[in-house]
Scaffold this motif. Structure first.
Motif, short mmCIF file in Angstrom:
data_model
loop_
_atom_site.label_atom_id
_atom_site.label_comp_id
_atom_site.label_asym_id
_atom_site.label_seq_id
_atom_site.Cartn_x
_atom_site.Cartn_y
_atom_site.Cartn_z
N ARG A 71 39.01 33.41 53.82
CA ARG A 71 39.78 34.00 52.72
C ARG A 71 40.76 35.08 53.19
O ARG A 71 41.28 35.84 52.40
N LEU A 127 44.29 36.23 51.79
CA LEU A 127 44.48 37.18 50.69
C LEU A 127 45.01 38.53 51.17
O LEU A 127 45.54 39.30 50.38
N SER A 157 45.45 35.64 39.99
CA SER A 157 44.48 34.58 40.28
C SER A 157 44.99 33.23 39.81
O SER A 157 44.81 32.20 40.47
N TYR A 212 47.12 31.64 42.23
CA TYR A 212 46.49 31.40 43.53
C TYR A 212 46.13 29.91 43.64
O TYR A 212 45.73 29.28 42.66
N ILE A 222 34.25 41.88 46.47
CA ILE A 222 35.40 41.07 46.08
C ILE A 222 34.86 39.66 45.84
O ILE A 222 34.18 39.10 46.70
N THR A 223 35.12 39.12 44.67
CA THR A 223 34.47 37.87 44.29
C THR A 223 35.49 36.80 43.91
O THR A 223 36.63 37.08 43.54
N LEU A 224 35.01 35.53 44.00
CA LEU A 224 35.82 34.36 43.65
C LEU A 224 34.94 33.44 42.80
O LEU A 224 33.87 33.01 43.26
N LEU A 273 39.78 35.76 40.87
CA LEU A 273 39.41 36.83 41.79
C LEU A 273 39.12 38.12 41.03
O LEU A 273 39.80 38.43 40.05
N GLN A 274 38.12 38.84 41.51
CA GLN A 274 37.76 40.12 40.90
C GLN A 274 37.31 41.10 41.98
O GLN A 274 36.84 40.70 43.05
#
Length: 351
Positions: free
Chosen positions: A249, A252, A273, A276, A296-298, A310-311
């Motif tokens: 990743r 990013l 997002s 993306y 950091i999440t997906l 994404l968050q």
């Protein structure tokens, strides 16, 4: 008031000025502010006045705006009859008036040149009366060398808001990260909570969460990397957040994201997002670990149409089989997660 500081101010000490000058030469012509105290007793020596004058004049000629801390003893020490004459002689832009001056004397000075009050001790009513004299009137909080003595959040926020409501610009200090001032070398922050934290995170915290108008590094040394983070924030409005991302990743890194305008306080939703490449595609589940602060999440395919969102998590959340943890904000920089406001821009950078 300015929406945020436009640059980082520096602090200079006569005892280490030769070292500081080499670093300051790189910023010549920037019009950045420099704080210098003219009544630090441990720096006094037979040639003190000559050294102080040489340092101040060099800074002024290099294009810096010098803010000098003075007391009633400063006049007698330099053999001057009034502060305006002293400022002209040394090439000072503003004077921070410490103990020994009456409100009337400070108001008279404010009519002649920019004046800086002690934000930690003056009340807003007195500051407003001085400001009515005309000219630029600011208020600067102290820095605190001894651990445990720095200000708490509530005091700084209340005092800043009351002074700004009276028309006063508010300045404060953050610690450095390269050369820390002795003898304690524990950092020179205004806020106790900032002691030991990265310079850029402290800068953003004061600018965004506390709304101060100017930020100075209290210590004489600030690394170029931290200065670069601050310059990007000041010039482009983009907050650089050092993070560790999974190898797959890392594309990013460097992308500029926007915090969705409807993001809740517990997390930052990346508005881009949906642009993306993974958004809407079936991201395979993996690394569905507890989402601790700074994660950091997906969203993965188990989240249906949210797959690819994404968050950045600001408060601990449990593991969720629909959410992959793909990275984490580096521990010292977690404060930056709280500095991202809805609608503001940020970017993830290698830490």
């Amino acid at each position: 008031m300015s929406p945020m500081p436009d640059s980082l101010g520096f602090s200079v000490y006569l005892s280490s000025f030769d070292r500081a000058r080499r670093a300051l030469e790189r910023g010549a012509g920037s019009a950045a502010a420099v704080f210098l105290s003219l009544h630090i007793s441990e720096e006094f020596s037979p040639d003190y006045c000559a050294r102080a004058e040489a340092a101040c004049r060099w800074l002024a000629q290099a294009g810096y705006r010098v803010v000098a801390d003075v007391s009633v003893k400063t006049l007698s020490q330099f053999g001057e009859s009034n502060l305006v004459r002293l400022a002209g002689r040394l090439g000072l832009w503003a004077l921070r008036v410490d103990y020994g001056f009456s409100e009337r004397e400070i108001a008279a000075l404010a009519r002649e040149m920019p004046v800086v009050l002690n934000a930690s001790t003056i009340n807003a009513a007195a500051a407003a009366r001085i400001a009515e004299a005309g000219g630029l009137v600011m208020a600067m909080h102290n820095f605190y060398p001894r651990p445990e003595t720095g200000l708490d959040d509530a005091f700084l926020l209340e005092s800043t808001r009351s002074l700004q409501a009276a028309g006063i610009k508010v300045l404060a200090f953050i610690p450095g990260d390269e050369e820390l001032r002795g003898p304690l070398r524990e950092g020179l922050p205004t806020l106790e909570r900032h002691r030991g934290l990265p310079v850029s995170a402290c800068f953003a915290d004061l600018a965004v969460r506390f709304g101060v108008d100017g930020v100075f590094a209290g210590d004489p040394g600030v690394s170029e990397g931290e200065q670069a983070h601050i310059r990007r924030f000041c010039t482009d409005g983009v907050l650089e957040i050092p993070a560790e991302l999974d190898a797959q990743r890392r594309e990013l890194y460097g992308r500029v994201f926007t915090c969705r305008a409807d993001s809740p306080s517990r997390l930052i939703r990346f508005a881009e997002s949906r642009e993306y490449s993974c958004f809407g595609s079936r991201v395979p589940p993996g690394g569905c670990a507890p989402r601790v602060r700074g994660s950091i999440t997906l969203d993965n395919g188990n989240y249906g149409r949210y797959s690819g969102e994404l968050q950045l998590v600001r408060s601990d959340l449990p593991a969720d089989g629909r959410v992959n943890v793909i990275g984490r904000v580096k521990e010292p920089y977690l404060l930056l997660a709280d500095c991202v406001r809805n609608g503001s821009r940020f970017t993830l950078v290698p830490g």
